[in-house]
Design a protein around this motif. Structure first.
Motif, PDB file in Angstrom:
ATOM      1  N   SER A  55      47.581  -7.702  70.969  1.00 50.81           N
ATOM      2  CA  SER A  55      48.403  -7.228  72.247  1.00 50.81           C
ATOM      3  C   SER A  55      50.102  -6.367  71.304  1.00 50.81           C
ATOM      4  CB  SER A  55      48.267  -7.609  73.036  1.00 50.81           C
ATOM      5  OG  SER A  55      49.185  -7.190  74.075  1.00 50.81           O
ATOM      6  N   PRO A  56      50.261  -5.411  72.006  1.00 47.78           N
ATOM      7  CA  PRO A  56      51.449  -4.540  71.392  1.00 47.78           C
ATOM      8  C   PRO A  56      52.424  -5.343  72.814  1.00 47.78           C
ATOM      9  CG  PRO A  56      50.403  -3.372  73.243  1.00 47.78           C
ATOM     10  CD  PRO A  56      49.151  -4.547  72.428  1.00 47.78           C
ATOM     11  N   ARG A  57      52.320  -6.886  73.192  1.00 54.21           N
ATOM     12  CA  ARG A  57      53.187  -7.400  74.382  1.00 54.21           C
ATOM     13  C   ARG A  57      53.191  -8.404  74.285  1.00 54.21           C
ATOM     14  NH1 ARG A  57      52.308 -10.381  79.083  1.00 54.21           N
ATOM     15  NH2 ARG A  57      50.197  -9.411  79.444  1.00 54.21           N
ATOM     16  N   THR A  58      54.354  -9.686  74.066  1.00 59.12           N
ATOM     17  CA  THR A  58      54.583 -10.454  74.108  1.00 59.12           C
ATOM     18  C   THR A  58      53.917 -11.199  74.841  1.00 59.12           C
ATOM     19  OG1 THR A  58      56.255 -10.692  74.986  1.00 59.12           O
ATOM     20  CG2 THR A  58      56.295 -10.305  72.854  1.00 59.12           C
ATOM     21  N   ASP A  59      52.847 -12.417  74.938  1.00 56.49           N
ATOM     22  CA  ASP A  59      52.816 -13.485  75.974  1.00 56.49           C
ATOM     23  C   ASP A  59      51.340 -12.971  76.974  1.00 56.49           C
ATOM     24  OD1 ASP A  59      54.444 -15.883  75.992  1.00 56.49           O
ATOM     25  OD2 ASP A  59      56.192 -14.185  76.827  1.00 56.49           O
ATOM     26  N   ARG A  60      50.690 -11.840  75.800  1.00 57.00           N
ATOM     27  CA  ARG A  60      49.118 -11.246  76.546  1.00 57.00           C
ATOM     28  C   ARG A  60      48.496 -12.186  76.703  1.00 57.00           C
ATOM     29  NH1 ARG A  60      45.425 -10.728  77.905  1.00 57.00           N
ATOM     30  NH2 ARG A  60      43.880  -9.166  78.323  1.00 57.00           N
ATOM     31  N   ASN A 112      45.554  -3.762  70.930  1.00 59.20           N
ATOM     32  CA  ASN A 112      45.946  -2.944  70.461  1.00 59.20           C
ATOM     33  C   ASN A 112      44.908  -2.944  68.858  1.00 59.20           C
ATOM     34  OD1 ASN A 112      47.385  -4.822  69.498  1.00 59.20           O
ATOM     35  ND2 ASN A 112      48.380  -3.309  68.352  1.00 59.20           N
ATOM     36  N   ASN A 149      54.623 -14.563  70.116  1.00 58.41           N
ATOM     37  CA  ASN A 149      55.404 -13.707  69.703  1.00 58.41           C
ATOM     38  C   ASN A 149      55.278 -13.808  68.125  1.00 58.41           C
ATOM     39  OD1 ASN A 149      57.425 -12.015  68.656  1.00 58.41           O
ATOM     40  ND2 ASN A 149      58.805 -12.820  70.237  1.00 58.41           N
ATOM     41  N   SER A 206      52.441  -4.376  67.611  1.00 56.10           N
ATOM     42  CA  SER A 206      51.558  -6.155  67.542  1.00 56.10           C
ATOM     43  C   SER A 206      52.560  -6.692  68.266  1.00 56.10           C
ATOM     44  CB  SER A 206      50.562  -7.157  66.478  1.00 56.10           C
ATOM     45  OG  SER A 206      49.419  -5.528  66.354  1.00 56.10           O
ATOM     46  N   GLN A 207      52.587  -7.918  69.201  1.00 61.17           N
ATOM     47  CA  GLN A 207      53.260  -8.575  69.321  1.00 61.17           C
ATOM     48  C   GLN A 207      52.648  -9.695  69.817  1.00 61.17           C
ATOM     49  OE1 GLN A 207      57.049  -7.753  69.627  1.00 61.17           O
ATOM     50  NE2 GLN A 207      56.001  -5.901  68.874  1.00 61.17           N
ATOM     51  N   SER A 208      51.960 -10.194  70.187  1.00 63.78           N
ATOM     52  CA  SER A 208      50.915 -11.226  70.173  1.00 63.78           C
ATOM     53  C   SER A 208      49.270 -10.885  69.834  1.00 63.78           C
ATOM     54  CB  SER A 208      50.972 -11.455  71.688  1.00 63.78           C
ATOM     55  OG  SER A 208      50.754 -10.775  72.439  1.00 63.78           O
ATOM     56  N   GLU A 251      44.912  -4.439  77.418  1.00 59.92           N
ATOM     57  CA  GLU A 251      46.855  -4.201  76.892  1.00 59.92           C
ATOM     58  C   GLU A 251      46.578  -4.956  75.608  1.00 59.92           C
ATOM     59  OE1 GLU A 251      50.698  -5.427  79.047  1.00 59.92           O
ATOM     60  OE2 GLU A 251      49.054  -6.532  80.261  1.00 59.92           O
TER      61      GLU A 251
END
Length: 160
Positions: A134-139, A51, A98, A112-114, A49
């Protein structure tokens, strides 16, 4: 991202294997760029997870893009700007759950979220930073921080 190798042990076993792989790749190679390139490729296959993973190197009062895996990125980041520049200026790891809530975040990849940024320090001197998006928050969490700080410690211990 790439993850062609599957790490099937416990978290601690997987990190031990990752550090062993890093040491094997860099211990006899004096070239920093080659070692950073292999280190970014190794993390790209190890982490899920994500990027973007790579290095920015300290040059004067800014960071300059080094070896990485992912989309093209910002080339120069002044100390104190964005997550990377803030981590470099403070010489401390920063975890951003975030990125849209981080004042002054520099967006190189809209996906990118995180983010986590770990300074590379040797003998008290800032060499650069390891940056992972990461493309996910809170990764990223505290366990990631500890693991990646161990990874960076191995890398800087072999810095010539």
């Amino acid at each position: 991202m790439y993850q062609s190798v599957v790490y099937q042990g416990s978290r601690e076993q997987n990190i031990a294997l990752l550090l062993q792989q890093l040491k094997a790749l860099i211990e006899d190679e004096p070239n920093r760029i080659a070692n950073l390139a292999n280190a970014s490729a190794l993390l790209a296959q190890f982490l899920d997870e994500i990027n973007w993973v790579g290095f920015y190197l300290a040059e004067g009062d800014e960071l300059v893009l080094g070896p990485f895996q992912g989309l093209p990125a910002c080339v120069r980041i002044p100390f104190g700007k964005g997550v990377c520049g803030t981590a470099a200026a403070g010489k401390q790891t920063i975890i951003v759950p975030n990125v849209h809530e981080f004042p002054g975040h520099i967006a190189c990849d809209a996906a990118s979220q995180s983010e986590i940024v770990v300074p590379l320090i040797k003998d008290g001197r800032l060499l650069g930073v390891l940056d992972i998006d990461s493309p996910r928050t809170d990764r990223f969490d505290e366990a990631d921080r500890l693991d990646l700080e161990r990874f960076v410690h191995v890398l800087t211990a072999h810095w010539k």
